[in-house]
Scaffold this motif. Structure first.
Motif, PDB file in Angstrom:
ATOM      1  N   CYS A  38       0.842  -1.190   0.000  1.00 28.47           N
ATOM      2  CA  CYS A  38       0.000   0.000   0.000  1.00 28.47           C
ATOM      3  C   CYS A  38       0.881   1.246   0.000  1.00 28.47           C
ATOM      4  N   ARG A  56      -6.082   2.112  -0.182  1.00 27.12           N
ATOM      5  CA  ARG A  56      -5.637   2.202   1.203  1.00 27.12           C
ATOM      6  C   ARG A  56      -4.217   2.760   1.260  1.00 27.12           C
ATOM      7  N   ASN A  87      -9.305   5.604   5.289  1.00 25.37           N
ATOM      8  CA  ASN A  87      -8.640   4.555   4.494  1.00 25.37           C
ATOM      9  C   ASN A  87      -7.131   4.533   4.743  1.00 25.37           C
TER      10      ASN A  87
END
Length: 499
Positions: free
Chosen positions: A5, A83, A103
């Motif tokens: 991420c 995210r 998020n």
């Protein structure tokens, strides 16, 4: 969460210790709204933007550098539902934004020595929940837990604190200390771009600044920060301790490290700074009084105010035990040093105007003491220090101003108000020489604003302070002043113009 991420780097998370694993994509957001909300010092705005843009250039294609009106706009434009991860931000406002975005996985804070949960456990055991904590107790605990300046279970050098040895006035008739100059960086094309942007924002009326933006004097890159750390520990640390509380009109830097902005931008980790100083002490390159003094500033004080920012909670911001409600006057807000007659205040205010920095004693005993004596609103003063200092952040200034400088928490952090008459400034500096006022005079045209202000402050808060063991003797001194009534009448007749 997927370790791939994207990771969000705030503008004060610029060092290698904030990076996630290799290959994880990064995002940085430059939000103009930050500068619209407050009238920041121009040199501070320049330093922060220069540091961010330099870091983005170093990271290359790995980072997406987003310029936006707000952080939310920039992150939403980049993330598009993905995210993110981020290390815990350093302000409540930023932490609240991260939480509202929903998020973002928040990872533990970096850039400090002690995890917040460990400090909270220590503070609860030492009376913090009941209202009183002392920095010296915390400092001993940090030294032990970090094995910092320790000889087994005893402090290296046989003493925890060399503060008593580090209160020497400046050398007589000296205009500056005879020490190597601090490291100074050279500006480059990134600095030029930042300055053009700031100029354009001001011309367009988007933002307004205070203070001057001369050539950048504080590090904006990791390399520059490491050079500054090396210059301090090898050439300046040895003379830091004796004169750390002294002031000279012609030498605002003295032997101070000038590393606070680099640590607060995340360019340096505090651990590497104190370990480098410790190594110099153990090698005999600097005396223990200087090494311990610097370590106490970083591991004792900087760490302490960071932890208290979160431990005391948001209500701490609004503490005002002395009922100080006077607004900051325009000359002070504008850093109008030329309007001030009192040489000490004019000199220090000029240093802030020109560089966005002074060391801790001018902050506490010149700027803070003046505000305390005049009953200026502590919340306004906290914001002023936040905006006007290159190393000023919300977490830095809240406890420093509300607790230490203005005694607005009523003693939760410190055991006494830190203010004095002109005698202290006269003893610890050359700032009283050539002044229109006299530090020994309380009344009349030559009455020192600090000396008169000190006694007026004690009289105003006599009921509260006479029961304080560290202030009782000073308060009793009011009864020996034959000119007290005249002093108070003269003070009452003053407006809040520059002294």
């Amino acid at each position: 969460m997927d370790s791939r991420c994207p990771h969000w780097l705030f503008g004060d998370q610029l060092g290698p210790h904030f990076l996630p694993g290799d290959g994880v994509p990064l995002v940085m957001v430059e939000a103009k709204s930050v500068f619209r909300r407050r009238r920041f010092h121009r040199a501070k705005a320049h330093l922060v933007l220069s540091a961010m843009r330099h870091r983005a250039a170093e990271l290359g294609e790995r980072v997406t550098y987003v310029r936006a009106e707000t952080y939310r706009e920039g992150i939403e434009r980049f993330a598009r539902g993905r995210r993110l991860t981020v290390h815990h931000p350093t302000s409540r406002a930023a932490a609240g934004l991260v939480e509202r975005l929903g998020n973002v996985e928040v990872r533990p804070a970096r850039g400090f020595l002690v995890p917040r949960v460990e400090f909270a456990a220590w503070a609860d055991q030492h009376g913090g929940a009941r209202g009183t904590l002392r920095q010296e107790d915390f400092y001993h605990w940090v030294r032990r837990t970090q094995d910092l300046l320790m000889d087994g279970d005893q402090p290296l050098g046989g003493r925890w604190n060399f503060d008593h040895d580090n209160r020497e006035p400046p050398p007589r008739r000296a205009e500056s200390l005879d020490v190597p100059a601090p490291y100074r960086p050279r500006e480059d094309a990134v600095d030029e771009e930042v300055r053009r942007d700031l100029d354009r924002w001001e011309r367009d009326g988007d933002v307004a600044f205070v203070g001057r933006d001369g050539p950048r004097v504080f590090p904006a890159t990791r390399r520059e920060a490491l050079n500054a750390l090396k210059r301090f520990t090898t050439g300046r640390l040895a003379t830091f301790g004796p004169y750390e509380d002294a002031m000279l009109a012609g030498d605002p830097v003295m032997s101070h490290s000038l590393l606070s902005s680099s640590m607060n931008l995340g360019l340096l980790d505090p651990d590497e700074c104190v370990r480098r100083a410790e190594a110099a002490g153990r090698a005999g390159d600097a005396p223990m009084r200087s090494v311990e003094g610097f370590v106490r500033q970083v591991a004792g004080w900087r760490e302490y105010v960071w932890q208290l920012y979160w431990y005391f909670g948001e209500d701490y911001r609004h503490r005002n035990a002395l009922g100080a409600t006077q607004p900051l006057p325009r000359w002070f807000l504008d850093l109008d040093a030329d309007a001030v007659t009192a040489r000490c205040l004019a000199t220090v205010l000029r240093q802030v105007r020109d560089s966005g920095w002074t060391h801790h004693i001018p902050r506490l005993m010149v700027l803070g003491s003046f505000a305390l004596q005049r009953g200026w609103d502590p919340a306004e003063l906290t914001d002023w220090f936040h905006r006007c200092f290159v190393d000023g952040y919300d977490w830095v200034m809240l406890a420093n101003v509300v607790g230490m400088s203005q005694y607005a928490d009523g003693g939760r952090m410190t055991s006494k108000p830190y203010t004095s008459g002109g005698a202290y400034v006269n003893r610890m500096s050359d700032l009283c020489g050539g002044c229109a006022y006299r530090p020994t005079e309380r009344t009349g045209e030559r009455a020192c604003p600090y000396t008169a202000g000190y006694w007026a402050f004690l009289d105003r808060h006599r009921d509260r302070l006479e029961g304080n063991p560290r202030m009782a003797r000073a308060v009793k001194g009011l009864d020996r002043l034959k000119d007290l009534r005249r002093l108070l009448d003269e003070r009452a007749g003053l407006d809040d113009g520059p002294p």
